[in-house]
Design an enzyme around this catalytic site. Structure first.
Site, PDB file in Angstrom:
ATOM      1  N   CYS A 287       0.811  -1.233   0.000  1.00  0.00           N
ATOM      2  CA  CYS A 287       0.000   0.000   0.000  1.00  0.00           C
ATOM      3  C   CYS A 287       0.838   1.273   0.000  1.00  0.00           C
ATOM      4  O   CYS A 287       0.868   1.992  -0.996  1.00  0.00           O
ATOM      5  CB  CYS A 287      -0.927  -0.002   1.201  1.00  0.00           C
TER       6      CYS A 287
HETATM    7  N1  NAD Z   1      -2.795  -5.954   1.953  1.00  0.00           N
HETATM    8  C1  NAD Z   1      -3.214  -4.846   2.520  1.00  0.00           C
HETATM    9  O1  NAD Z   1      -2.829  -4.536   3.641  1.00  0.00           O
HETATM   10  C2  NAD Z   1      -4.178  -3.926   1.828  1.00  0.00           C
HETATM   11  C3  NAD Z   1      -4.825  -2.946   2.589  1.00  0.00           C
HETATM   12  C4  NAD Z   1      -5.706  -2.087   1.967  1.00  0.00           C
HETATM   13  C5  NAD Z   1      -5.922  -2.200   0.603  1.00  0.00           C
HETATM   14  N2  NAD Z   1      -5.263  -3.145  -0.124  1.00  0.00           N
HETATM   15  C6  NAD Z   1      -5.563  -3.224  -1.554  1.00  0.00           C
HETATM   16  O2  NAD Z   1      -6.407  -4.341  -1.772  1.00  0.00           O
HETATM   17  C7  NAD Z   1      -6.114  -4.953  -3.028  1.00  0.00           C
HETATM   18  C8  NAD Z   1      -5.780  -6.421  -2.824  1.00  0.00           C
HETATM   19  O3  NAD Z   1      -4.618  -6.516  -2.021  1.00  0.00           O
HETATM   20  P1  NAD Z   1      -4.200  -7.851  -1.269  1.00  0.00           P
HETATM   21  O4  NAD Z   1      -3.114  -7.452  -0.331  1.00  0.00           O
HETATM   22  O5  NAD Z   1      -5.380  -8.568  -0.754  1.00  0.00           O
HETATM   23  O6  NAD Z   1      -3.575  -8.683  -2.495  1.00  0.00           O
HETATM   24  P2  NAD Z   1      -3.199 -10.236  -2.506  1.00  0.00           P
HETATM   25  O7  NAD Z   1      -2.127 -10.385  -3.519  1.00  0.00           O
HETATM   26  O8  NAD Z   1      -2.961 -10.724  -1.103  1.00  0.00           O
HETATM   27  O9  NAD Z   1      -4.520 -10.960  -3.015  1.00  0.00           O
HETATM   28  C9  NAD Z   1      -5.051 -10.742  -4.279  1.00  0.00           C
HETATM   29  C10 NAD Z   1      -5.695 -12.039  -4.763  1.00  0.00           C
HETATM   30  O10 NAD Z   1      -6.308 -11.763  -6.024  1.00  0.00           O
HETATM   31  C11 NAD Z   1      -6.144 -12.898  -6.852  1.00  0.00           C
HETATM   32  N3  NAD Z   1      -6.344 -12.483  -8.232  1.00  0.00           N
HETATM   33  C12 NAD Z   1      -5.509 -11.851  -9.076  1.00  0.00           C
HETATM   34  N4  NAD Z   1      -6.116 -11.618 -10.253  1.00  0.00           N
HETATM   35  C13 NAD Z   1      -7.351 -12.128 -10.153  1.00  0.00           C
HETATM   36  C14 NAD Z   1      -8.468 -12.195 -11.032  1.00  0.00           C
HETATM   37  N5  NAD Z   1      -8.417 -11.657 -12.243  1.00  0.00           N
HETATM   38  N6  NAD Z   1      -9.565 -12.811 -10.614  1.00  0.00           N
HETATM   39  C15 NAD Z   1      -9.635 -13.371  -9.380  1.00  0.00           C
HETATM   40  N7  NAD Z   1      -8.634 -13.319  -8.485  1.00  0.00           N
HETATM   41  C16 NAD Z   1      -7.515 -12.699  -8.874  1.00  0.00           C
HETATM   42  C17 NAD Z   1      -4.749 -13.366  -6.525  1.00  0.00           C
HETATM   43  O11 NAD Z   1      -4.571 -14.718  -6.905  1.00  0.00           O
HETATM   44  C18 NAD Z   1      -4.705 -13.168  -5.010  1.00  0.00           C
HETATM   45  O12 NAD Z   1      -5.144 -14.311  -4.321  1.00  0.00           O
HETATM   46  C19 NAD Z   1      -4.973  -4.138  -3.632  1.00  0.00           C
HETATM   47  O13 NAD Z   1      -5.498  -3.156  -4.469  1.00  0.00           O
HETATM   48  C20 NAD Z   1      -4.357  -3.485  -2.419  1.00  0.00           C
HETATM   49  O14 NAD Z   1      -3.712  -2.264  -2.748  1.00  0.00           O
HETATM   50  C21 NAD Z   1      -4.421  -4.023   0.468  1.00  0.00           C
END
Ligand code: NAD
Length: 447
Positions: A287
């Site tokens: 992030c």
């Molecule tokens: N991790 C954090 O602390 C956090 C906090 C706030 C916001 N975010 C935001 O949330 C979003 C997700 O982050 P995250 O940390 O959960 O990512 P992550 O990588 O942990 O998880 C994302 C998941 O999406 C799946 N994926 C990818 N492409 C896909 C598709 N086309 N269809 C279905 N599944 C698909 C991946 O296989 C993975 O399991 C990002 O935009 C991030 O910036 C993350």
């Protein structure tokens, strides 16, 4: 899935919005979450805990299998909570997007990384939106949760969904709701972090807010998807810039031989107009190092240069080098060159008490140390191994590594570790997190 229903009194069709609201209120709405990572899994669990029937969709078959096994691979969600929801049939996962035809709501939680050029990589959001468009049907509520630049929902996602001929605000509903979860935070988690939601139309916002109200403590409605997108970028840019400022302070204090930690603690006694931020070895995670660049990319398009973001990015990006310089200088004072010295890194996750190494400054520090000829080992109870050029590196036992190393460096200060005892055993120790607050010794060096 909603079909045409007529109002008994008037014979008029009940609107898709009304039918969906009823389903949401009586918990018969079937809920979907696309992307089952750090954000998607806890969110799916919150919905299932409130009695919704929840289906997660992910492109990774192995992740879906692990999800369905009832084992939570996200540290903040315990198996004791997750397992019963899976075994009780409230929660499941699939790689098959056609399940969308059966769903009433879907939250998109896919990654939004940066390209090497620091441009947004929207390929995951595009792929997920294409799948939603393929199975879009009347009555579906679509919410984008991935952090992204202002305009993504209305410029990128909406046209794909409206190309089906269905109309937003009438046939289907589209919102942006930023995910604000803070992994490892014991006090604030998915349920009690206020949820901001903005829809394409007022009806979209209304339906979206109603949906989140069923599972989350506080919902904050805003007037548009763009406002909701900008809220998240303001929050994370605020944090990134303040960390950049305090890191610059740390560089200045180092030159002037002033203890930056003592300065911050004393400044924080001011009861108004000051909020403490702390220096560190550099930014990490999915992030803070990334999101502000989504904003600077978009603002460039609007003809405004995001100078604060670029400057803070430069300073924060220099911190791993600064840490390595401090190690080199500390070893030098002991008459040892960095080349062929053994440096032991304590903690490689990007922050305390989590197992995530994405963008972790520890990775840069290790690479820089190795490039300069140091032999590097590390200990992190949450991260068993890290992948890097030249082969994987595995976490080793804390002892005897601490005693053997020419220098230890605290990069991530996980809790439950006796850093004072480590400092007593180490030949030399660099503390980048003030984990040794108050402890004085000639062999302790601070950031
Ligand atoms: N991790 C954090 O602390 C956090 C906090 C706030 C916001 N975010 C935001 O949330 C979003 C997700 O982050 P995250 O940390 O959960 O990512 P992550 O990588 O942990 O998880 C994302 C998941 O999406 C799946 N994926 C990818 N492409 C896909 C598709 N086309 N269809 C279905 N599944 C698909 C991946 O296989 C993975 O399991 C990002 O935009 C991030 O910036 C993350």
């Amino acid at each position: 899935m909603i079909s045409e229903t007529l109002l008994p009194a008037t014979g008029q069709p009940v609107s898709a919005a009304q039918q969906l609201k009823d389903r949401i209120r009586n918990r018969t709405a079937r809920v979907g979450v696309i992307g089952l990572g750090y954000v998607g899994l806890p969110l799916a669990v919150e919905f299932a805990k409130q009695g919704f029937d929840v289906t997660g969709i992910d492109v990774q078959g192995s992740k879906v299998d692990e999800f369905n096994s009832g084992h939570s691979y996200v540290k903040d969600v315990s198996d004791d909570v997750f397992g019963p929801l899976i075994r009780g049939g409230k929660l499941r996962a699939t790689t098959d997007f056609s399940v969308l035809t059966e769903l009433d709501t879907v939250d998109i939680c896919v990654p939004t990384p940066l390209r090497k050029t620091k441009d947004p990589d929207m390929s995951f959001v595009v792929a997920a939106s294409d799948e939603v468009a393929k199975y879009l049907h009347p009555g579906l509520l679509v919410m984008l949760e991935s952090t992204t630049y202002p305009g993504t929902t209305d410029e990128l996602v909406l046209p794909k969904l409206e190309a089906t001929g269905l109309i937003v605000g009438k046939d289907f509903f589209l919102c942006f709701s930023p995910e604000r979860v803070d992994p490892g935070n014991a006090k604030f988690h998915t349920r009690n972090i206020p949820k901001v939601v903005g829809g394409i139309t007022p009806v979209c916002t209304e339906v979206g807010a109603l949906f989140y109200q069923q599972s989350l403590d506080t919902v904050v409605s805003v007037s548009s998807t763009r406002v909701a997108e900008m809220v998240k970028l303001l929050e994370n840019t605020f944090r990134m810039i303040n960390i950049g400022l305090v890191n610059e302070m740390a560089l200045m204090c180092d030159r002037m031989q002033i203890d930056v930690w003592e300065v911050i603690d004393a400044a924080a006694t001011k009861p108004f107009g000051f909020m403490p931020f702390y220096p560190g070895p550099g930014l990490g995670g999915h992030c803070i190092p990334i999101d502000p660049f989504y904003l600077s990319w978009k603002s460039k398009e609007a003809g405004i240069e995001a100078r604060f973001i670029d400057l803070a990015g430069y300073i924060n990006g220099r911190m791993p080098e600064f840490v390595v310089e401090k190690i080199q200088n500390a070893l030098n004072d002991e008459g040892k060159p960095l080349k062929n010295s053994h440096v032991h890194v304590l903690g490689v996750a990007y922050k305390r008490d989590i197992d995530d190494v994405r963008e972790s400054p520890a990775l840069d520090i290790i690479a820089l140390l190795e490039r300069r000829g140091a032999r590097v080992t590390y200990t992190d109870r949450y991260v068993r191994k890290i992948r890097k050029d030249g082969g994987d590196l595995h976490s080793v036992e804390l002892y005897p590594a601490v005693e053997e190393a020419d220098c230890c460096v605290i990069v991530t200060d996980h809790t439950g570790i006796d850093y004072s005892a480590i400092a007593d055993k180490a030949k030399l120790i660099l503390d980048t997190r003030n984990a040794l607050k108050g402890k004085r010794s000639h062999k302790i060096v601070r950031l």
